[in-house]
Design a protein around this motif. Structure first.
Motif, PDB file in Angstrom:
ATOM      1  N   LEU A  99     -10.701 -15.645  29.236  1.00 63.33           N
ATOM      2  CA  LEU A  99     -12.803 -15.960  29.172  1.00 63.33           C
ATOM      3  C   LEU A  99     -12.640 -17.499  30.476  1.00 63.33           C
ATOM      4  N   THR A 100     -11.699 -18.355  29.984  1.00 65.93           N
ATOM      5  CA  THR A 100     -11.586 -19.634  31.009  1.00 65.93           C
ATOM      6  C   THR A 100      -9.975 -19.964  30.475  1.00 65.93           C
ATOM      7  N   THR A 101      -9.491 -21.491  31.290  1.00 69.17           N
ATOM      8  CA  THR A 101      -8.067 -21.040  31.343  1.00 69.17           C
ATOM      9  C   THR A 101      -7.745 -21.326  30.133  1.00 69.17           C
ATOM     10  N   GLU A 102      -6.709 -20.631  29.440  1.00 67.36           N
ATOM     11  CA  GLU A 102      -6.225 -20.967  27.946  1.00 67.36           C
ATOM     12  C   GLU A 102      -5.485 -21.659  27.934  1.00 67.36           C
ATOM     13  N   GLY A 103      -4.041 -22.543  28.774  1.00 68.60           N
ATOM     14  CA  GLY A 103      -3.172 -23.188  29.015  1.00 68.60           C
ATOM     15  C   GLY A 103      -3.088 -23.482  29.853  1.00 68.60           C
ATOM     16  N   GLY A 104      -1.586 -24.029  29.842  1.00 66.42           N
ATOM     17  CA  GLY A 104      -1.455 -25.000  31.305  1.00 66.42           C
ATOM     18  C   GLY A 104      -0.281 -23.946  31.740  1.00 66.42           C
ATOM     19  N   LEU A 105      -0.295 -24.650  33.223  1.00 65.31           N
ATOM     20  CA  LEU A 105       0.831 -23.754  34.251  1.00 65.31           C
ATOM     21  C   LEU A 105       1.974 -24.303  33.456  1.00 65.31           C
ATOM     22  N   ASN A 106       3.223 -23.477  33.889  1.00 69.55           N
ATOM     23  CA  ASN A 106       3.934 -23.608  32.878  1.00 69.55           C
ATOM     24  C   ASN A 106       5.009 -24.421  34.511  1.00 69.55           C
ATOM     25  N   CYS A 107       5.429 -25.393  34.774  1.00 70.00           N
ATOM     26  CA  CYS A 107       6.677 -25.313  35.635  1.00 70.00           C
ATOM     27  C   CYS A 107       7.359 -25.380  35.625  1.00 70.00           C
ATOM     28  N   ASP A 135       3.008 -31.421  27.474  1.00 66.51           N
ATOM     29  CA  ASP A 135       4.276 -30.993  26.592  1.00 66.51           C
ATOM     30  C   ASP A 135       5.398 -31.922  27.385  1.00 66.51           C
ATOM     31  N   PRO A 136       6.458 -33.111  27.110  1.00 64.84           N
ATOM     32  CA  PRO A 136       6.749 -34.095  27.673  1.00 64.84           C
ATOM     33  C   PRO A 136       8.279 -32.986  29.035  1.00 64.84           C
ATOM     34  N   LYS A 137       8.690 -31.673  29.100  1.00 67.46           N
ATOM     35  CA  LYS A 137       9.300 -30.675  29.767  1.00 67.46           C
ATOM     36  C   LYS A 137       8.377 -30.713  30.779  1.00 67.46           C
ATOM     37  N   GLN A 138       7.094 -30.372  30.691  1.00 70.58           N
ATOM     38  CA  GLN A 138       6.390 -29.738  31.707  1.00 70.58           C
ATOM     39  C   GLN A 138       6.254 -31.419  32.369  1.00 70.58           C
ATOM     40  N   ILE A 139       5.800 -31.976  32.134  1.00 69.82           N
ATOM     41  CA  ILE A 139       6.011 -33.530  32.488  1.00 69.82           C
ATOM     42  C   ILE A 139       6.103 -33.962  33.418  1.00 69.82           C
ATOM     43  N   GLN A 140       7.600 -33.271  33.008  1.00 70.31           N
ATOM     44  CA  GLN A 140       8.807 -33.984  33.785  1.00 70.31           C
ATOM     45  C   GLN A 140       9.036 -32.838  35.025  1.00 70.31           C
ATOM     46  N   ALA A 141       8.596 -31.476  34.785  1.00 70.19           N
ATOM     47  CA  ALA A 141       9.389 -30.412  35.739  1.00 70.19           C
ATOM     48  C   ALA A 141       8.294 -31.011  36.501  1.00 70.19           C
ATOM     49  N   ALA A 142       6.885 -31.010  36.643  1.00 65.35           N
ATOM     50  CA  ALA A 142       5.637 -31.370  36.949  1.00 65.35           C
ATOM     51  C   ALA A 142       6.306 -32.102  38.137  1.00 65.35           C
ATOM     52  N   GLN A 143       6.938 -33.402  38.612  1.00 63.48           N
ATOM     53  CA  GLN A 143       7.368 -35.034  38.795  1.00 63.48           C
ATOM     54  C   GLN A 143       8.591 -33.991  39.994  1.00 63.48           C
ATOM     55  N   ALA A 144       9.142 -32.994  39.401  1.00 62.67           N
ATOM     56  CA  ALA A 144       9.617 -32.737  40.364  1.00 62.67           C
ATOM     57  C   ALA A 144       9.448 -31.856  41.217  1.00 62.67           C
ATOM     58  N   THR A 145       7.875 -31.801  41.165  1.00 62.50           N
ATOM     59  CA  THR A 145       7.378 -30.370  42.904  1.00 62.50           C
ATOM     60  C   THR A 145       6.887 -31.596  43.597  1.00 62.50           C
TER      61      THR A 145
END
Length: 241
Positions: A99-107, A135-145
Motif C-alpha cells: 500500500l505504501t513503502t513498508e521498510g527501508g532500502l537494503n544497501c 540498522d547500524p549496518k545499513q547506515i554504514q553501507a549507505a555511507q559507502a555509496t
C-alpha cells in the motif's frame, strides 16, 4: 535547524481514484510551500499509481522550494531525475503489492551498485538520500555509496501499538541518528510521523528535515491544507528553540 518537507502523493492518490484532473497535486505543492514547507516530496512510482510524470515536471517548474524526488534505483528513474534535476533524489524500495513503502532500502552488498547509479546524479549537482531502516549496518553501507543523506524509516516506530515496542523502535532511531551524524551523514526522518509522535524528536540533535505527508493530508480534510501545513511547520520550528 530542522525543516519540514511535505509529501503531496496522497493528493494524487485521490485524483487517480477517478482518473480525473482533480484534486491537483501541483496546486497542493504550491499551497504547502506558501504555508511554510521548505520542500516538496513526490514519489514517482514505477507503476504510476499516484504521482505522474507531468506532476513532477510542473512542480519543478512552479515551486520555489526544494523538490525531492523519491524513486526506485532503475534506469528509467535515473533518466527522469537527470532530466528534471530535483534538489534531491531519495532512493526507496518498491513492491507492487504494498500500500505504501513498508521498510527501508537494503544497501548491504549493493554499495558499489548504488554508488555507480548515483554517480551521474551527483555529477549534475543533485543531492542524494537513501531511505533505510535504523540498522547500524545499513547506515554504514549507505555511507559507502557516496550519498550525502539518509532518511531513516520511522514507520516501525509510528506503527508500534504497545508503549514498550514503540520505545524500543524510538531508541533504535535515536542511536541511528547519532551513528549517522558521527560518520558524516546528514539525517532526515520520514514515514508515519504525525502531530503527536514527532514530539519525541524535539530535543534530538542532528536531524536535518522531517518528511511528512499522510498526517498532514488527513488533517487537511477537516481544517484545510493551508492550516494543516502551518500547524506542522510551526511545530517543527519549535524544535530549533
Amino acid at each position: 535547524m530542522p525543516v519540514l518537507v511535505v509529501n503531496v502523493d496522497h493528493v494524487a492518490t485521490l485524483r487517480q481514484a477517478r482518473m480525473g484532473i482533480e484534486p491537483e497535486p501541483v496546486t497542493a505543492a504550491y499551497m504547502a510551500e506558501m504555508a511554510g514547507a521548505t520542500g516538496i516530496i513526490v514519489h514517482l512510482r514505477e507503476d504510476r499509481r499516484h504521482i505522474q510524470d507531468r506532476d513532477v515536471e510542473l512542480i519543478k517548474q512552479t515551486c520555489n522550494t526544494r523538490l525531492h524526488l523519491e524513486m526506485a534505483a532503475t534506469k528509467e528513474m535515473q533518466s527522469i531525475a537527470l532530466n528534471i534535476e530535483p534538489e534531491m533524489v531519495c532512493m526507496v524500495p518498491e513492491k507492487r503489492q504494498e500500500l505504501t513503502t513498508e521498510g527501508g532500502l537494503n544497501c548491504i552488498g549493493r554499495e558499489d551498485e548504488l554508488r555507480d547509479f548515483l554517480a551521474p546524479i551527483h555529477a549534475k549537482g543533485i543531492r542524494s538520500s537513501l531511505f533505510i531502516d535504523a540498522d547500524p549496518k545499513q547506515i554504514q553501507a549507505a555511507q559507502a555509496t557516496g550519498a550525502e543523506y539518509i532518511e531513516i524509516h520511522t514507520g516501525h516506530y509510528a506503527d508500534a501499538k504497545e508503549i514498550d515496542a514503540r520505545n524500543d523502535e524510538l531508541e533504535k532511531i535515536l542511536k541511528g541518528v547519532a551513528l549517522a551524524t558521527d560518520i558524516g551523514l546528514k539525517v532526515n526522518l520520514g514515514h508515519g510521523l504525525n502531530y503527536r509522535n514527532i514530539l519525541n524528536f524535539k530535543d534530538v540533535p542532528g536531524i536535518t528535515e522531517y518528511s511528512i505527508g499522510h498526517s498532514i493530508m488527513a488533517r487537511a480534510i477537516f481544517i484545510g491544507l493551508d492550516q494543516a501545513v502551518r500547524d506542522m511547520a510551526n511545530l517543527v520550528r519549535t524544535f530549533a528553540d
